[in-house]
Scaffold this motif. Sequence first.
Motif, PDB file in Angstrom:
ATOM      1  N   ASN A  86       0.820  -1.223   0.000  1.00 18.72           N
ATOM      2  CA  ASN A  86       0.000   0.000   0.000  1.00 18.72           C
ATOM      3  C   ASN A  86       0.852   1.271   0.000  1.00 18.72           C
ATOM      4  O   ASN A  86       0.446   2.299   0.528  1.00 18.72           O
ATOM      5  N   ARG A  87       2.025   1.187  -0.612  1.00 17.42           N
ATOM      6  CA  ARG A  87       2.908   2.348  -0.755  1.00 17.42           C
ATOM      7  C   ARG A  87       3.215   2.642  -2.223  1.00 17.42           C
ATOM      8  O   ARG A  87       4.110   3.423  -2.518  1.00 17.42           O
ATOM      9  N   GLY A  88       2.526   1.949  -3.126  1.00 17.04           N
ATOM     10  CA  GLY A  88       2.736   2.179  -4.554  1.00 17.04           C
ATOM     11  C   GLY A  88       3.905   1.421  -5.148  1.00 17.04           C
ATOM     12  O   GLY A  88       4.294   1.686  -6.284  1.00 17.04           O
ATOM     13  N   ILE A  89       4.465   0.472  -4.425  1.00 21.15           N
ATOM     14  CA  ILE A  89       5.651  -0.249  -4.914  1.00 21.15           C
ATOM     15  C   ILE A  89       5.305  -1.135  -6.102  1.00 21.15           C
ATOM     16  O   ILE A  89       6.033  -1.152  -7.103  1.00 21.15           O
ATOM     17  N   ALA A  90       4.207  -1.869  -6.022  1.00 22.39           N
ATOM     18  CA  ALA A  90       3.809  -2.726  -7.138  1.00 22.39           C
ATOM     19  C   ALA A  90       3.563  -1.885  -8.394  1.00 22.39           C
ATOM     20  O   ALA A  90       3.971  -2.267  -9.496  1.00 22.39           O
ATOM     21  N   LYS A  91       2.944  -0.750  -8.217  1.00 25.80           N
ATOM     22  CA  LYS A  91       2.686   0.145  -9.353  1.00 25.80           C
ATOM     23  C   LYS A  91       3.998   0.636  -9.960  1.00 25.80           C
ATOM     24  O   LYS A  91       4.143   0.681 -11.185  1.00 25.80           O
ATOM     25  N   LYS A  92       4.960   0.996  -9.111  1.00 26.80           N
ATOM     26  CA  LYS A  92       6.256   1.459  -9.618  1.00 26.80           C
ATOM     27  C   LYS A  92       6.977   0.348 -10.377  1.00 26.80           C
ATOM     28  O   LYS A  92       7.604   0.595 -11.411  1.00 26.80           O
ATOM     29  N   LEU A  93       6.888  -0.877  -9.877  1.00 26.06           N
ATOM     30  CA  LEU A  93       7.488  -2.009 -10.590  1.00 26.06           C
ATOM     31  C   LEU A  93       6.823  -2.186 -11.957  1.00 26.06           C
ATOM     32  O   LEU A  93       7.512  -2.350 -12.970  1.00 26.06           O
ATOM     33  N   LEU A  94       5.495  -2.163 -11.982  1.00 30.36           N
ATOM     34  CA  LEU A  94       4.782  -2.319 -13.250  1.00 30.36           C
ATOM     35  C   LEU A  94       5.096  -1.200 -14.232  1.00 30.36           C
ATOM     36  O   LEU A  94       5.295  -1.450 -15.426  1.00 30.36           O
ATOM     37  N   LEU A  95       5.159   0.037 -13.751  1.00 29.49           N
ATOM     38  CA  LEU A  95       5.495   1.156 -14.634  1.00 29.49           C
ATOM     39  C   LEU A  95       6.901   1.009 -15.209  1.00 29.49           C
ATOM     40  O   LEU A  95       7.131   1.321 -16.381  1.00 29.49           O
ATOM     41  N   LYS A  96       7.830   0.532 -14.414  1.00 26.58           N
ATOM     42  CA  LYS A  96       9.197   0.302 -14.894  1.00 26.58           C
ATOM     43  C   LYS A  96       9.201  -0.780 -15.972  1.00 26.58           C
ATOM     44  O   LYS A  96       9.881  -0.643 -17.001  1.00 26.58           O
ATOM     45  N   ILE A  97       8.438  -1.844 -15.753  1.00 28.20           N
ATOM     46  CA  ILE A  97       8.362  -2.930 -16.733  1.00 28.20           C
ATOM     47  C   ILE A  97       7.709  -2.438 -18.023  1.00 28.20           C
ATOM     48  O   ILE A  97       8.188  -2.744 -19.125  1.00 28.20           O
ATOM     49  N   ILE A  98       6.640  -1.675 -17.907  1.00 36.26           N
ATOM     50  CA  ILE A  98       5.972  -1.138 -19.093  1.00 36.26           C
ATOM     51  C   ILE A  98       6.926  -0.247 -19.885  1.00 36.26           C
ATOM     52  O   ILE A  98       7.044  -0.379 -21.111  1.00 36.26           O
ATOM     53  N   TYR A  99       7.627   0.642 -19.204  1.00 35.19           N
ATOM     54  CA  TYR A  99       8.591   1.527 -19.864  1.00 35.19           C
ATOM     55  C   TYR A  99       9.675   0.704 -20.562  1.00 35.19           C
ATOM     56  O   TYR A  99      10.014   0.945 -21.728  1.00 35.19           O
ATOM     57  N   TRP A 100      10.230  -0.268 -19.851  1.00 37.06           N
ATOM     58  CA  TRP A 100      11.286  -1.122 -20.404  1.00 37.06           C
ATOM     59  C   TRP A 100      10.763  -1.874 -21.629  1.00 37.06           C
ATOM     60  O   TRP A 100      11.443  -1.941 -22.656  1.00 37.06           O
ATOM     61  N   ALA A 101       9.559  -2.434 -21.515  1.00 38.28           N
ATOM     62  CA  ALA A 101       8.984  -3.204 -22.621  1.00 38.28           C
ATOM     63  C   ALA A 101       8.774  -2.335 -23.859  1.00 38.28           C
ATOM     64  O   ALA A 101       9.092  -2.740 -24.980  1.00 38.28           O
ATOM     65  N   GLU A 102       8.245  -1.135 -23.645  1.00 37.29           N
ATOM     66  CA  GLU A 102       8.015  -0.216 -24.770  1.00 37.29           C
ATOM     67  C   GLU A 102       9.313   0.105 -25.501  1.00 37.29           C
ATOM     68  O   GLU A 102       9.305   0.327 -26.712  1.00 37.29           O
ATOM     69  N   HIS A 103      10.424   0.144 -24.791  1.00 39.16           N
ATOM     70  CA  HIS A 103      11.710   0.501 -25.380  1.00 39.16           C
ATOM     71  C   HIS A 103      12.525  -0.712 -25.827  1.00 39.16           C
ATOM     72  O   HIS A 103      13.688  -0.573 -26.212  1.00 39.16           O
TER      73      HIS A 103
END
Length: 150
Positions: free
Chosen positions: A95-112
């Motif tokens: 409940n600190r946004g860690i899972a969201k930050k991990l997912l956003l990093k993966i999405i960014y990495w995948a897009e690139h």
Amino acid sequence: MQVYKVPTDTEQHVRNQIADLLMGQMDSIGMKDAYRFLQRAINLSLDSDSTAHIFVAETDEQIVGAAFLNIGISLEKGGYYVWLNDLYVNQQYRNRGIAKKLLLKIIYWAEHNDIKGIELETGVNNAATKALYNSLGFYDVISKRYGFRF
């Protein structure tokens, strides 16, 4: 907090931290003797020719969240896609946004990295996790997953 893709030359003590963290997930699904399986999977995924990758969230030199994924090739997508095998955050850090930050990093990495999509599976009754995925643009796919183990 730092979120990053784990490099292939990661030292053993960091690999052990990842395994220690992921044991929390294994315990929750009744796999209490899974540590050696985790260590083997982590080591295999960090081989230089592996199609698996690990992303972690680290705070104060402690790994508090991890995502484990594999790259596959999809006929439907006409290229590479990510299968997100596992996403886990230590209970004390939820409940600190860690899972969201991990997912956003993966999405960014995948897009690139020429990835055409990301797929995953979660429990049908896991409302909080489904809400997280939906908030980032993931959508429900109705299917029945099967498995076979040797």
